[in-house]
Design a protein around this motif. Sequence first.
Motif, PDB file in Angstrom:
ATOM      1  N   PHE A  71      71.460  21.114  44.294  1.00  0.00           N
ATOM      2  CA  PHE A  71      71.469  22.434  44.939  1.00  0.00           C
ATOM      3  C   PHE A  71      72.928  22.783  45.153  1.00  0.00           C
ATOM      4  O   PHE A  71      73.688  21.941  45.599  1.00  0.00           O
ATOM      5  CB  PHE A  71      70.852  22.380  46.342  1.00  0.00           C
TER       6      PHE A  71
ATOM      7  N   GLN B 125      75.704  26.098  46.523  1.00  0.00           N
ATOM      8  CA  GLN B 125      75.994  27.458  46.953  1.00  0.00           C
ATOM      9  C   GLN B 125      77.479  27.696  46.712  1.00  0.00           C
ATOM     10  O   GLN B 125      78.306  26.934  47.179  1.00  0.00           O
ATOM     11  CB  GLN B 125      75.651  27.613  48.435  1.00  0.00           C
TER      12      GLN B 125
ATOM     13  N   TYR C 116      79.592  24.353  47.933  1.00  0.00           N
ATOM     14  CA  TYR C 116      79.032  23.244  48.671  1.00  0.00           C
ATOM     15  C   TYR C 116      77.764  22.843  47.940  1.00  0.00           C
ATOM     16  O   TYR C 116      76.893  23.670  47.716  1.00  0.00           O
ATOM     17  CB  TYR C 116      78.721  23.630  50.120  1.00  0.00           C
TER      18      TYR C 116
ATOM     19  N   ILE D 132      74.697  19.700  47.149  1.00  0.00           N
ATOM     20  CA  ILE D 132      74.047  18.476  47.559  1.00  0.00           C
ATOM     21  C   ILE D 132      73.265  17.977  46.355  1.00  0.00           C
ATOM     22  O   ILE D 132      72.655  18.765  45.642  1.00  0.00           O
ATOM     23  CB  ILE D 132      73.164  18.733  48.810  1.00  0.00           C
ATOM     24  N   PHE D 133      73.368  16.694  46.064  1.00  0.00           N
ATOM     25  CA  PHE D 133      72.677  16.183  44.878  1.00  0.00           C
ATOM     26  C   PHE D 133      72.033  14.858  45.194  1.00  0.00           C
ATOM     27  O   PHE D 133      72.482  14.112  46.059  1.00  0.00           O
ATOM     28  CB  PHE D 133      73.634  16.059  43.689  1.00  0.00           C
ATOM     29  N   ASP D 134      70.970  14.585  44.477  1.00  0.00           N
ATOM     30  CA  ASP D 134      70.194  13.377  44.710  1.00  0.00           C
ATOM     31  C   ASP D 134      69.549  13.005  43.381  1.00  0.00           C
ATOM     32  O   ASP D 134      68.563  13.598  42.981  1.00  0.00           O
ATOM     33  CB  ASP D 134      69.142  13.674  45.792  1.00  0.00           C
TER      34      ASP D 134
ATOM     35  N   GLN E 176      73.730  10.006  44.894  1.00  0.00           N
ATOM     36  CA  GLN E 176      73.339  10.857  46.020  1.00  0.00           C
ATOM     37  C   GLN E 176      74.573  11.231  46.812  1.00  0.00           C
ATOM     38  O   GLN E 176      75.425  10.386  47.059  1.00  0.00           O
ATOM     39  CB  GLN E 176      72.385  10.090  46.937  1.00  0.00           C
TER      40      GLN E 176
ATOM     41  N   PHE F 257      71.232  31.001  53.235  1.00  0.00           N
ATOM     42  CA  PHE F 257      71.730  29.672  52.897  1.00  0.00           C
ATOM     43  C   PHE F 257      72.329  29.066  54.149  1.00  0.00           C
ATOM     44  O   PHE F 257      72.930  29.759  54.960  1.00  0.00           O
ATOM     45  CB  PHE F 257      72.778  29.791  51.783  1.00  0.00           C
TER      46      PHE F 257
ATOM     47  N   VAL G 261      74.047  25.063  55.622  1.00  0.00           N
ATOM     48  CA  VAL G 261      74.235  23.615  55.592  1.00  0.00           C
ATOM     49  C   VAL G 261      74.504  23.152  57.014  1.00  0.00           C
ATOM     50  O   VAL G 261      75.338  23.735  57.708  1.00  0.00           O
ATOM     51  CB  VAL G 261      75.446  23.164  54.760  1.00  0.00           C
TER      52      VAL G 261
ATOM     53  N   ASN H  98      75.701  19.825  59.297  1.00  0.00           N
ATOM     54  CA  ASN H  98      76.467  18.597  59.199  1.00  0.00           C
ATOM     55  C   ASN H  98      77.233  18.539  57.878  1.00  0.00           C
ATOM     56  O   ASN H  98      77.035  17.680  57.046  1.00  0.00           O
ATOM     57  CB  ASN H  98      75.544  17.381  59.356  1.00  0.00           C
ATOM     58  N   LEU H  99      78.118  19.500  57.704  1.00  0.00           N
ATOM     59  CA  LEU H  99      78.916  19.645  56.492  1.00  0.00           C
ATOM     60  C   LEU H  99      79.645  18.379  56.074  1.00  0.00           C
ATOM     61  O   LEU H  99      79.696  18.034  54.897  1.00  0.00           O
ATOM     62  CB  LEU H  99      79.990  20.706  56.723  1.00  0.00           C
ATOM     63  N   SER H 100      80.239  17.709  57.021  1.00  0.00           N
ATOM     64  CA  SER H 100      81.162  16.632  56.678  1.00  0.00           C
ATOM     65  C   SER H 100      80.501  15.260  56.736  1.00  0.00           C
ATOM     66  O   SER H 100      81.178  14.254  56.718  1.00  0.00           O
ATOM     67  CB  SER H 100      82.357  16.659  57.629  1.00  0.00           C
ATOM     68  N   ARG H 101      79.174  15.204  56.765  1.00  0.00           N
ATOM     69  CA  ARG H 101      78.438  13.945  56.791  1.00  0.00           C
ATOM     70  C   ARG H 101      78.955  13.020  57.902  1.00  0.00           C
ATOM     71  O   ARG H 101      79.461  11.928  57.627  1.00  0.00           O
ATOM     72  CB  ARG H 101      78.513  13.242  55.431  1.00  0.00           C
TER      73      ARG H 101
ATOM     74  N   ARG I 174      75.249   7.532  58.007  1.00  0.00           N
ATOM     75  CA  ARG I 174      75.671   8.906  58.302  1.00  0.00           C
ATOM     76  C   ARG I 174      74.518   9.705  58.879  1.00  0.00           C
ATOM     77  O   ARG I 174      73.360   9.464  58.580  1.00  0.00           O
ATOM     78  CB  ARG I 174      76.113   9.604  57.003  1.00  0.00           C
TER      79      ARG I 174
ATOM     80  N   THR J 121      72.849  15.252  56.282  1.00  0.00           N
ATOM     81  CA  THR J 121      73.325  16.589  55.962  1.00  0.00           C
ATOM     82  C   THR J 121      72.128  17.361  55.422  1.00  0.00           C
ATOM     83  O   THR J 121      71.413  16.857  54.561  1.00  0.00           O
ATOM     84  CB  THR J 121      74.417  16.507  54.886  1.00  0.00           C
TER      85      THR J 121
ATOM     86  N   PHE K 231      70.765  20.776  53.596  1.00  0.00           N
ATOM     87  CA  PHE K 231      71.140  21.940  52.803  1.00  0.00           C
ATOM     88  C   PHE K 231      69.882  22.770  52.627  1.00  0.00           C
ATOM     89  O   PHE K 231      68.869  22.249  52.189  1.00  0.00           O
ATOM     90  CB  PHE K 231      71.644  21.433  51.458  1.00  0.00           C
TER      91      PHE K 231
ATOM     92  N   LYS L  86      67.012  20.354  51.466  1.00  0.00           N
ATOM     93  CA  LYS L  86      67.323  19.074  50.860  1.00  0.00           C
ATOM     94  C   LYS L  86      68.277  18.324  51.762  1.00  0.00           C
ATOM     95  O   LYS L  86      69.298  18.854  52.200  1.00  0.00           O
ATOM     96  CB  LYS L  86      67.962  19.312  49.488  1.00  0.00           C
ATOM     97  N   SER L  87      67.911  17.091  52.028  1.00  0.00           N
ATOM     98  CA  SER L  87      68.790  16.202  52.748  1.00  0.00           C
ATOM     99  C   SER L  87      69.132  15.115  51.729  1.00  0.00           C
ATOM    100  O   SER L  87      68.267  14.742  50.943  1.00  0.00           O
ATOM    101  CB  SER L  87      68.035  15.636  53.940  1.00  0.00           C
ATOM    102  N   ILE L  88      70.373  14.628  51.719  1.00  0.00           N
ATOM    103  CA  ILE L  88      70.813  13.770  50.613  1.00  0.00           C
ATOM    104  C   ILE L  88      69.809  12.674  50.283  1.00  0.00           C
ATOM    105  O   ILE L  88      69.440  12.493  49.134  1.00  0.00           O
ATOM    106  CB  ILE L  88      72.183  13.139  50.927  1.00  0.00           C
ATOM    107  N   LEU L  89      69.341  11.960  51.305  1.00  0.00           N
ATOM    108  CA  LEU L  89      68.510  10.795  51.025  1.00  0.00           C
ATOM    109  C   LEU L  89      67.013  11.068  51.102  1.00  0.00           C
ATOM    110  O   LEU L  89      66.214  10.181  50.854  1.00  0.00           O
ATOM    111  CB  LEU L  89      68.877   9.666  51.996  1.00  0.00           C
TER     112      LEU L  89
END
Lengths: 690, 271
Positions: free
Chosen positions: A584, A586, A603, A605-607, A634, B159, B161, B163-166, B176, B179, B181, B201-204
């Motif tokens: 995703f 932006q 910005y 985010i990838f997984d 990730q 749109f 996000v 917790n931008l900086s993890r 962490r 984050t 999105f 979407k959250s990274i994990l």
Amino acid sequence: MRTYVLIFFLFMTGSSFAQELTRDQIIEQRIEFIGDNFEDADIDLTTYFEELYQFFDTPINLNNATASELRQLRLLTDMQVLALVNYRERFGQMVSIYELNAVAGFDEELVEMLLPFVSVSPVVEDDFLRRNALKHGKHEIITRYERVLQEKQGYVDVPDSIKAEKPNNYYLGSPDNLYLRYRSTYKNRISWGVTTEKDAGEAMVRNDKFVGFDYYSAHLFLKDFWKFDKIALGDFQVNFGQGLTFWSGFGLGKTANISSANRYGTGLKPYTSVNESRFMRGVGVNLQRRHLDFTAFGSIRKIDANLYDVDSLNEVFQGGFSSFQITGYHRTPRELENKDAITEKLVGGEIAYKGKGLRIGFTSVYAQFSQPFDPVLTGYKQFNFQGNQLITSGINYRYYFRKMSWFGETAMSDNLKFATVNGLTWQLDPRLTLLSVYRNYDKAYQALYSTAFGETSNNRGEVGWYVGFNARIHKKVSVTTYFDQFKYTFYKWLTDDYSVGHEFFAQIDYKHTYKTSLYLRFRSKTTERNTQDEVFGAKFQVPLQKNSLRLNYTQIISGHWSMKTRFEWVNYKLDNLVSNGYLFFQDLIFKFNRIPLKIYGRYAIFDTESYDSRVYAYENDLWGVFSIPSYFYQGIRTYVMLKYDLGRKLDVWVRYDLWSYANRDEISSRLERIDGGEKSTIKIQLKIKL
Amino acid sequence: MRLPKLIFFLLLCGQIHCQITPQLGSRSIALGGTGLLHADVWSVYNNPGILGKLQKSSIGVTYQNRFSLQELSTQSIAYVQHTDNAGNFGMQFQHYGFHLYREFQAGLSYAKQLSNKFYGGFGLNWQNISLGENYGQKNFVSGSIGLAYILSQELSFGFRVQNLSRARLAEFEDERYPTRFALGVQYTFSPALLWNVELEKSILFPTNLKTGVEYLIQDVFAIRFGVNSAPFQSSFGFGLALKKMHFDMAANWHSQLGLSPAFGFLIDFGG
């Protein structure tokens, strides 16, 4: 009639968006459009963008542009080029650029796209003067600095005594990447310049001696000079026909723009890129007389290769080299050893006949190496080239008939093996174009610089048929789709049997207004690969499938703001091994009103479950740098870039980017390894116009 | 009964990757956790982008009870100060949990109109997580950004996000704070009917597809329904909009864990 058309379009342009989008934005959009069509991090399109900027600086005069010049823009189809030439022949010189709207096959959107690169002015007698060339030429200097902020394993500071034990475990130079270029152009008649680069890890000082940059390139390119149409001295590129016999540049194949399956060999071109492996160094000339188009070139260049050790003890001189080194990196003693190890000599050319709607060219290239190429040829490599000379010859053609354009090339290497590629572009309707390509490459066909259409990079052992359509269903909706079916006539890497494959692509573009556009892209590719199971003997084949789905939304909000949003899903299946990837992002771009500053940000985010399900995405980068990195594992990805135009003379770029991975305590491996889960890069560039 | 359910929740949490911090406000909860394009006081947390569109000052309070467990309740309060020319300022406080696991956060947001129909904002959050009696606590700061664009009367895009900086929770295993999105669209069929679709979407964690429909049965009374894909939950609720006051009730339903009721109100000033 023509006057009315003209008046009509002159009025119409008042409402068109040309005034709202700056030329700069159009060229950026163009780069982005092309960037989004590729899914390959390694493609080098510098030369193409140089050309595009060249046309931007010195727009093509539509009143005297040749068909091949028009094609170089890569914005027009064969039919459109032909229609434009015909229009000119019928109605004479154009008065306004907006007259293009009246040419068959041109619509408003295309005209907008062309605007920055073309002009319409009366054809005047050649005003070329050598004095002017020096006085009124455009001079440009670009300097670039780049550095990864984290320390890589190869740069770890250790005492020399430890370094001496394993010298290849450390880079010789600093982690700075430096680039410097000077180029001078006069219209499109003269271009000359120097490009130098030092990659990260390469040393400028070795053994206390200043050795300077690792890579130097210089070129002088003249057009319409004396009796010649083109003269290339120094570094240049040569592309013929469909790229089967000889094509030193990069070839595009299956992309969201179907017309990229059709190649236009443009002969000689100046070379200014920093790709250290695919260019010529020497002399090239081009002569055009009535129906004849003649090109000849010669190149002598030292290239990188892995030499075999010479056994001096037994005085057995084997000689030869086992592989070409094309990375262009000379960062460790071992990499330096390979540098300029052998000499490559190339002589070749093309004689072409140009008639009405027809062009046939005969090409031939002779290559010789100072030492024999002697790779280990087993398994799938069995029919690869070996030895120290190679002749490859071919015939290429292009023929226009009604709304059809036939093109193709057939080539033969000196082992009497053939390869052929033939295609057809057919404008079935002003709103529907078909493109079909059939290729059949013998498994033992050999060419050193071939990049014709197909799956295999060396055009060998492949039979396939491609059909693509581009349909403008509605003013706002267009659909692009292609299907490609192929089979291999020999083994391949990780494929111990003759395998088959197919690829399907479909994209729907929806343009609500020029400000709001959306596309949905689906791609599915199935090939075969050895089973992962432990099998005795030859491994059987299992299907390998890669699907991807992308939704992209672009919005120009105002003169200041624009944004882009994307979702992409990649699915990779090999036998029962499945992995998924998601991306995703932006993007946001802001342009200041009072000061000439533009800020780009992303910005993401990838997984992705593995490297196999990686996702590619184009990124805004410095002028002249083209990046389509792959997003895998990730984490998050972000970048900010500032572009500041300090008057007409100086442009400044600063870019910071960051990869922040989750669940990783190291990035990359060996000398490139970074401890920790973050990698960030800083880039600074200055462009000075004199 | 209560303790086994709590343990079950905590166990399941690991498997279904439930996200602790949902969207705030009963309206969003009823709409399947969507709300990137609701220009109300909860946008302070939900999307600082759309906060810029708010035309009045406002205060809101919500209480949510997870799975009807007293220990797992969220209390939140948010306030927005609207200014005519300088943008909107917001702040919010949230409290979640009980003595063995407690999350507290306080945040400030700022948003403004960036261009015609285009809004953007950012937020700064201070968070405190405390675990048990012996495990101590952790403080950290995280940032968020948001954008909102009103394409037309019917369609808008958002749109955000968080917790931008993890923000890092622990050196160990590089833990962490997640984050998040999110992208979303809102489609307005009529002033009485709107439909939200959002992807988060959250990274994990797997992508969460969220959707919700709100229908105004009567000028003052709205019913809401929503669905979440990961973890799979349905939600419903209703709202009562009086002149300056809004009352909202909502509930999430998870098939194993049961109902999570929420209620709240907000009061508008001025405007």
